[in-house]
Scaffold this motif. Structure first.
Motif, PDB file in Angstrom:
ATOM      1  N   ASP A  19       2.185 -22.435  58.844  1.00 50.63           N
ATOM      2  CA  ASP A  19       1.803 -23.579  58.027  1.00 50.63           C
ATOM      3  C   ASP A  19       2.201 -24.933  58.582  1.00 50.63           C
ATOM      4  O   ASP A  19       3.186 -25.088  59.295  1.00 50.63           O
ATOM      5  CB  ASP A  19       2.396 -23.432  56.620  1.00 50.63           C
ATOM      6  CG  ASP A  19       1.771 -22.284  55.856  1.00 50.63           C
ATOM      7  OD1 ASP A  19       2.508 -21.618  55.120  1.00 50.63           O
ATOM      8  OD2 ASP A  19       0.563 -22.048  56.018  1.00 50.63           O
ATOM      9  N   GLN A  33      -6.204 -30.968  58.678  1.00 48.28           N
ATOM     10  CA  GLN A  33      -7.217 -30.046  58.159  1.00 48.28           C
ATOM     11  C   GLN A  33      -8.422 -29.978  59.085  1.00 48.28           C
ATOM     12  O   GLN A  33      -8.935 -28.896  59.385  1.00 48.28           O
ATOM     13  CB  GLN A  33      -7.638 -30.512  56.762  1.00 48.28           C
ATOM     14  CG  GLN A  33      -8.690 -29.637  56.088  1.00 48.28           C
ATOM     15  CD  GLN A  33      -9.324 -30.355  54.916  1.00 48.28           C
ATOM     16  OE1 GLN A  33      -9.875 -31.443  55.059  1.00 48.28           O
ATOM     17  NE2 GLN A  33      -9.225 -29.773  53.739  1.00 48.28           N
ATOM     18  N   GLU A  78      -3.063 -23.134  58.143  1.00 48.98           N
ATOM     19  CA  GLU A  78      -3.268 -23.860  56.898  1.00 48.98           C
ATOM     20  C   GLU A  78      -2.403 -25.113  56.828  1.00 48.98           C
ATOM     21  O   GLU A  78      -1.273 -25.126  57.290  1.00 48.98           O
ATOM     22  CB  GLU A  78      -2.946 -22.953  55.706  1.00 48.98           C
ATOM     23  CG  GLU A  78      -3.837 -21.714  55.625  1.00 48.98           C
ATOM     24  CD  GLU A  78      -3.413 -20.780  54.506  1.00 48.98           C
ATOM     25  OE1 GLU A  78      -2.455 -21.129  53.777  1.00 48.98           O
ATOM     26  OE2 GLU A  78      -4.025 -19.714  54.371  1.00 48.98           O
ATOM     27  N   THR A  79      -2.949 -26.159  56.221  1.00 47.06           N
ATOM     28  CA  THR A  79      -2.206 -27.396  56.000  1.00 47.06           C
ATOM     29  C   THR A  79      -1.921 -27.538  54.511  1.00 47.06           C
ATOM     30  O   THR A  79      -2.829 -27.426  53.699  1.00 47.06           O
ATOM     31  CB  THR A  79      -3.003 -28.619  56.493  1.00 47.06           C
ATOM     32  OG1 THR A  79      -3.297 -28.464  57.885  1.00 47.06           O
ATOM     33  CG2 THR A  79      -2.204 -29.898  56.295  1.00 47.06           C
ATOM     34  N   THR A  80      -0.667 -27.760  54.174  1.00 47.61           N
ATOM     35  CA  THR A  80      -0.257 -27.891  52.777  1.00 47.61           C
ATOM     36  C   THR A  80       0.088 -29.342  52.465  1.00 47.61           C
ATOM     37  O   THR A  80       0.877 -29.967  53.179  1.00 47.61           O
ATOM     38  CB  THR A  80       0.973 -27.005  52.485  1.00 47.61           C
ATOM     39  OG1 THR A  80       0.642 -25.642  52.754  1.00 47.61           O
ATOM     40  CG2 THR A  80       1.421 -27.139  51.031  1.00 47.61           C
TER      41      THR A  80
END
Length: 289
Positions: free
Chosen positions: A26, A39, A48-50
């Motif tokens: 992440d 993103q 994934e980008t949070t």
């Protein structure tokens, strides 16, 4: 103990030693612009980008959220993260890396506003009154291109197995950003915008990036405008037909009574995710005029 058992024991020791060093997948960040860039660059990679803060929180409230109700959540997110993307060079209070690192001492920081390298490139830093640095660099489209390049170069080094995909995504994003610059310039030309009055300090980068002459600034909330303030603003627009207002808020009825609506430009400061969010298929929609 026989040789086979010794080898097995050694293997277990090595595995238990190495396990904490393995990278998670992440990427963490706390501003819409860094989320958008990450993103877009990581599309098709499975990485994934949070986005950490609540969507309704603007950049001015984020640090307080991290220090209080969000602290535990961010530390937990840090445990399974590899990268924290920040704006540390222009936003010295960016809390993303500082708090997420408490959950993972090996977390890697990427500063989108200033590359960490011998020949580091950075965004054009705008100094405001009293020596304060503007943190809204993403409203200058040239800065936006530079930020994507800084992040892209670092992500390729961190995820070499995805280097080809990241580079391809980067080229696609560059094309969209150049189209954005053309769109903004056309909109400014159509409005015959030469000199402007800014109603929000966050728009200084927008004015600078588009080479607009700032004829005045009125940063007080409209509810605090005196009759003299209103009279002065109306008089300026009556005297100078090329003058325009740039605001980050929806023009109020009072403002439209003082200044003709066609001379008012509303610009999204993109200081929070908000209900508009960032659409993966149209990542720069909020930057368009």
């Amino acid at each position: 103990m026989n040789t086979k058992k010794i080898k097995m024991s050694l293997s277990l020791v090595v595995m238990s030693t190495l396990t904490p060093f393995t990278f998670a997948k992440d990427i963490l960040t706390s501003t819409p612009v860094t989320y958008m860039i990450s993103q877009q660059l990581m599309q098709g990679t499975g990485i994934e980008t949070t986005y950490l803060p609540p969507k309704r929180y603007g950049i001015e409230r984020v640090a307080n959220w991290f220090a209080n109700q969000g602290q535990e959540q961010v530390i937990e997110a840090g445990k399974s993260a590899t990268v924290a993307i920040t704006l540390g060079a222009i936003w010295h209070q960016d809390p993303t890396y500082v708090y997420a690192r408490q959950g993972n001492i090996r977390l890697i920081e990427i500063d989108a506003s200033q590359a960490i390298s011998p020949r580091a490139q950075g965004v054009a830093v705008l100094t405001l009154d009293k020596g304060k640095t503007s943190k809204y660099a993403w409203l200058n489209s040239v800065n936006l291109i530079r930020m994507a390049s800084i992040v892209g170069e670092d992500l390729q080094k961190i995820y070499p197995e995805h280097q080809e995909a990241i580079e391809k995504n980067h080229q696609g994003l560059m094309l969209k950003m150049r189209e954005l610059i053309n769109q903004q310039q056309e909109a400014i030309f159509d409005m015959e915008m030469n000199s402007v009055i800014l109603l929000d300090e966050s728009l200084e980068d927008f004015a600078s990036g588009n080479q607009l002459f700032v004829a005045g600034r009125q940063f007080k909330p409209e509810l605090e405008w005196s009759e003299a303030d209103k009279h002065s603003l109306k008089a300026q627009f009556e005297q100078d037909k090329t003058l325009r207002i740039v605001t980050s808020r929806r023009p109020s009825n009072m403002l439209k009574a003082l200044v003709s609506p066609h001379r008012i430009l509303q610009v999204d400061s993109i200081d929070r995710m908000g209900s508009k969010s960032i659409k993966i298929e149209k990542p720069l929609a909020r930057w368009r005029l």
